[in-house]
Design a protein around this motif. Sequence first.
Motif, short mmCIF file in Angstrom:
data_model
loop_
_atom_site.label_atom_id
_atom_site.label_comp_id
_atom_site.label_asym_id
_atom_site.label_seq_id
_atom_site.Cartn_x
_atom_site.Cartn_y
_atom_site.Cartn_z
N GLY A 1 70.80 -9.04 74.02
CA GLY A 1 72.00 -9.55 73.63
C GLY A 1 71.72 -10.35 72.00
O GLY A 1 72.31 -9.65 71.56
N MET A 2 70.88 -11.11 72.18
CA MET A 2 70.06 -11.79 70.79
C MET A 2 69.30 -10.68 70.10
O MET A 2 69.82 -10.14 69.27
CB MET A 2 70.21 -12.97 70.57
CG MET A 2 70.55 -13.71 70.60
SD MET A 2 70.44 -15.77 70.12
CE MET A 2 69.36 -15.74 71.58
N SER A 3 68.50 -10.27 70.56
CA SER A 3 67.72 -9.11 70.31
C SER A 3 68.45 -8.16 69.25
O SER A 3 67.98 -7.21 68.85
CB SER A 3 66.50 -9.44 70.53
OG SER A 3 66.61 -8.48 71.96
N HIS B 1 61.58 -16.91 76.43
CA HIS B 1 61.16 -18.71 76.83
C HIS B 1 61.53 -17.83 78.78
O HIS B 1 60.89 -19.36 79.46
CB HIS B 1 62.64 -18.95 76.67
CG HIS B 1 63.92 -17.87 77.39
ND1 HIS B 1 64.33 -16.86 76.38
CD2 HIS B 1 64.85 -18.42 78.30
CE1 HIS B 1 65.67 -16.80 77.23
NE2 HIS B 1 65.67 -17.10 78.20
N GLY C 1 61.83 -17.88 67.61
CA GLY C 1 62.88 -19.15 68.33
C GLY C 1 62.21 -18.74 70.07
O GLY C 1 63.30 -18.97 70.70
N VAL D 1 56.69 -2.83 72.94
CA VAL D 1 56.74 -2.59 71.53
C VAL D 1 54.83 -2.75 71.23
O VAL D 1 54.48 -2.69 70.10
CB VAL D 1 56.65 -4.18 71.67
CG1 VAL D 1 55.89 -5.56 72.50
CG2 VAL D 1 57.01 -4.74 69.45
N GLN E 1 61.38 -9.77 69.64
CA GLN E 1 62.08 -11.37 70.06
C GLN E 1 61.91 -10.77 71.99
O GLN E 1 63.55 -10.18 72.35
CB GLN E 1 63.40 -10.87 69.64
CG GLN E 1 63.72 -12.42 68.54
CD GLN E 1 65.45 -12.00 68.32
OE1 GLN E 1 66.11 -12.47 68.90
NE2 GLN E 1 65.66 -11.78 67.43
N TYR F 1 58.43 -7.56 79.32
CA TYR F 1 57.69 -6.24 80.08
C TYR F 1 56.15 -6.17 79.68
O TYR F 1 56.13 -5.27 78.06
CB TYR F 1 58.40 -5.78 79.93
CG TYR F 1 59.82 -5.97 81.21
CD1 TYR F 1 59.49 -4.92 81.73
CD2 TYR F 1 60.59 -6.36 80.34
CE1 TYR F 1 60.80 -4.93 83.33
CE2 TYR F 1 61.72 -6.24 80.89
CZ TYR F 1 61.49 -6.21 82.71
OH TYR F 1 62.90 -6.16 83.65
N SER G 1 62.37 -12.14 75.57
CA SER G 1 63.11 -13.24 76.08
C SER G 1 61.64 -14.06 77.00
O SER G 1 61.11 -14.14 77.73
CB SER G 1 63.96 -12.85 77.65
OG SER G 1 64.57 -12.99 76.35
N ARG H 1 62.11 -25.66 67.44
CA ARG H 1 63.69 -24.78 66.97
C ARG H 1 64.11 -25.23 65.28
O ARG H 1 63.77 -25.51 64.32
CB ARG H 1 64.52 -23.98 67.57
CG ARG H 1 63.95 -22.90 67.65
CD ARG H 1 65.31 -21.73 68.91
NE ARG H 1 66.22 -21.85 68.25
CZ ARG H 1 67.83 -21.29 68.79
NH1 ARG H 1 67.11 -21.37 70.67
NH2 ARG H 1 68.83 -20.92 69.02
N GLU I 1 61.50 -1.25 72.59
CA GLU I 1 62.55 -1.36 73.92
C GLU I 1 62.06 -1.04 75.36
O GLU I 1 62.35 0.10 75.09
CB GLU I 1 64.17 -1.65 73.31
CG GLU I 1 65.12 -1.79 74.44
CD GLU I 1 64.99 -2.83 75.03
OE1 GLU I 1 65.20 -4.27 74.75
OE2 GLU I 1 63.92 -3.42 76.56
#
Length: 670
Positions: free
Chosen positions: A248-250, A339, A396, A315, A335, A347, A337, A554, A268
């Motif tokens: 989404g953001m990454s 969180h 973040g 990665v 980046q 992964y 996720s 953040r 990815e």
Amino acid sequence: MNFKEQIKQGIPAELPSPKTYDPNINHAPKRKDILSPEEKKLALRNALRYFESKHHATLLPEFQNELETYGRIYMYRLRPEYKMYARPVSEYPGKCEQAKAIQLMVQNNLDYAVAQHPHELITYGGNGAVFQNWAQYLLTMKYLSEMTEDQTLVMYSGHPQGLFPSHKDAPRVVVTNGMMIPNYSKQDDWEKFNALGVTQYGQMTAGSYMYIGPQGIVHGTTITLLNGFRKINKDTHGCLFVTSGLGGMSGAQPKAGNIAGCVTVCAEVNKKATQTRHSQGWVDEVISDLDKLTSRVKEAVANKETVSIAYDGNVVEVWEKFDEENVYIDLGSDQTSLHNPWAGGYYPVGLSYEEANEMMANNPKAFKTEVQKSLRRQSEAINKHTAKGTYFFDYGNAFLLEASRAGADVMAEPNLSGRAQSRPSQFKYPSYVQDIMGPMCFDYGFGPFRWVCASGKPEDLAITDQIACEVLEEMKKTSPSEIQQQMSDNIQWIKGAQENKLVVGSQARILYADAEGRINIASAFNKAIEEGKIGMVILGRDHHDVSGTDSPYRETSNIYDGSQFTADMAIQNVIGDSFRGATWVSIHNGGGVGWGEVINGGFGMVLDGSKDAQRRLESMLYWDVNNGISRRSWARNNEAVFAIKRAMKKNPMLQVTLPNFVDDELINNI
Ligand SMILES: NC(=O)c1ccc[n+]([C@@H]2O[C@H](COP(=O)([O-])OP(=O)(O)OC[C@H]3O[C@@H](n4cnc5c(N)ncnc54)[C@H](O)[C@@H]3O)[C@@H](O)[C@H]2O)c1
């Protein structure tokens, strides 16, 4: 019934027929089944209070089924038949232009092209809700279509409490999302009280009707990269940025890398995510073989190419391979996720995507062990690169937090001398706000200002782009050297904005500007509206900004006086905005980093070319930025001290308490 009539009727007197569940739509995951049998009855009772009693027997089994199947009552049956998107403002019913503009913004947040789980009223971030259910949506739109300039609509976490008498300078809507008694603000409290239908997670711009699709994140990531390279005194051309995630953001990272002009490698593990970003043109090349990746990257760096490459894999493999092959990484981040580390956010290396998904569901304990092992390996490889000079920052996403919990070597050296530090850091590496966005943008008042052209016309957006560019170019001529770079970056951004084709949904634009820039741009828009050159404009900003958000890891992670765990700034901000002329204001618990971890707020402001609009924009935008600068200055941030002194010099009505600095030697010797 036409569109306007449908909006005006609110919850229909006769129930529409039930909807079939559309598997082609991206749906929210099943939520935790957290309520006791008694609490489930309460949730059903709560849901049914939106409807006349004659409908209860029909709706009860349906809502019960939704609660059992999805963990929430969305009231799918009530979902409107009309297409959901931001219409030109003139197409909305209403007695006041401001309320029509808010209807436009609400519908944009639920547009299928914009929203992540549109049927569950989720705009982004997995659980960033505009409303909890469709009854709330229908009722809210009805209220907005009826309200006058002497009323304010009160929104309690998606629920429209109603219209209350106010006055024309009051906000038309006041939104609160997820406001809890502090001791009831843990993750499971959200699950429980959201399932009961009494609160919601509004994320940042989801619950405040200010989301503008992926453009915001592309801009923020571009600014972060440009300033990141500056931090290490490097030109972007011929430099390498390594990171992960095309979600989404990454997924904005490779596009931002291209706009910045560097070589980007983004790993990815999910082939679908890679395909999506590749087909959208957000990443240029996809490589699945590590040797090929290495030689391609060496070539691209040597030729100073501007190119983004997706590595189809984990990665950790990239960090390790580039170490072995001596590929120098200038800038590094991550980046994934993190969180959400145990349920698909990260992964682990060594398992295929499918194996990981299988283990996650069937053997969560073993999966956790694998994630932690992988994080230790990733950190070890990153440490090898940073020893050679790579600048690594946390984006973040809780990478350093989770890596530290996994026992990875990411903690800062203990302070052996026992001397007090003025800027203590828990981790070896900084977060992007600590080192980059905080001191280089927020402390000077630069933040994500945005606007939407209410006419829905691309021509209007093009004119506003041009106006904003002219304003910034004029201001740059006399700007102090400290902010010249930010001015240049945003002039460059706005010049390329049309070409980069960033609009998804409403005709929106974002750029970073300080208080003066925001006021000057808004004033120029208001004048153009008055002169009939463009239609109405809706101003706003991301909550991820100078003053709107208190978030210790953040937005306020570069506050070092201990006050990063307080939320006075965000609360003061929303109160101050609301009596200085905002058209709507919002304050949320959660946003970005999670429920209970942050208090964040925003605003919307409608410009209609009037003198009232001019008065409001000057008063509110000034406060909306200088509030945060004053707090950052009081926290002894030099850049903010500079900015607030400059603001005071220009406006004698502003009188801010300034900090006195204590000599390090004096303090350290006690
Ligand atoms: N961009 C920003 O400005 C910003 C700001 C704050 C926070 N964040 C954080 O960034 C994180 C990512 O956000 P998102 O919306 O892109 O999430 P997302 O879940 O949509 O994307 C993350 C991607 O990482 C991939 N991934 C996971 N582990 C991997 C691994 N080991 N190797 C390679 N790929 C892997 C996943 O397959 C997924 O596609 C979140 O934690 C978010 O809170 C981003």
